[in-house]
Design an enzyme around this catalytic site. Structure first.
Site: not given
Length: 215
Positions: A10, A192-194
């Site tokens: 997600i 973006s997983r940041l």
């Protein structure tokens, strides 16, 4: 199947977490997030992972329910003779983790653990429904039992005794623990997983240091 699992993802994008927007005290910040979680009508918003370790450092974890929070710490209740109780007796430190997926948030709390007062344990115990009180009396939590019938019989025996006039009394082996935070991390999912991660660490002067962690 492994390929299907690896493809589950997600992209979080609902909110951000910036230093300029957070409270100087993690309990105040937790209460802000808690109120948002309550207003979001999250099912069992007080469910949290409790991670412990035994005297040999072997970890263990399970879901318990938060039953109180104050400037002193986070409170939950259980059987002192359960596996978690024995682990906390051997190693009185724990980590709590809340995951509110609807808000794309986590909170991690680490610190020493101590039992709450008997008066506090009494107050919570007697506020519970009668069935929950009887359950705490009937269950030798975490021990091996022969079958379900054993637990049902224990419950019936206590229920019959109460119907016959016996008082419900909080077992001495059942009560509360308080995790006094020395580290609290607030995690906000980002694209973006940041992700945003802000960690509060308690200093010797009892003030909190706030640092940003890389995702």
């Amino acid at each position: 199947m492994n390929q299907e699992i690896a493809g589950i993802r997600i992209n979080y994008s609902k909110k951000s977490l910036l230093e300029a927007d957070v409270a100087a005290d993690p309990i105040i910040q937790f209460n802000r997030w808690w109120q948002e979680a309550i207003e979001s009508q999250i099912l069992e918003v007080n469910a949290m992972t409790l991670a412990t370790a035994d005297a040999n450092g072997i970890p263990d974890a399970r879901i318990v329910l938060l039953k109180g929070v104050s400037e002193k710490g986070f409170v939950f209740f259980t059987n002192y003779e359960s596996r978690k109780g024995k682990e906390l007796q051997a190693n009185a430190h724990a980590c709590l983790v809340f995951f509110w997926k609807e808000l794309e948030r986590q909170v991690r709390i680490m610190g020493p653990v101590a039992r709450v007062s008997e008066a506090e344990s009494d107050a919570y115990f007697y506020s519970r429904p009668a069935g929950s009180q009887i359950g705490a009396m009937a269950s030798p939590q975490s021990t091996v039992i022969p079958n379900r019938e054993f637990l049902d019989q224990q419950t019936k025996s206590i229920t019959d005794s109460i119907a016959g006039g016996q008082d419900i009394v909080r077992p001495t082996h059942w009560g509360g623990y308080q995790v006094a935070p020395v580290s609290v991390e607030f995690w906000q999912g980002r694209p973006s997983r940041l992700h945003d991660r802000l960690r509060y660490t308690l200093q010797e002067d009892l003030l909190w240091k706030i640092e940003r962690l890389a995702p």
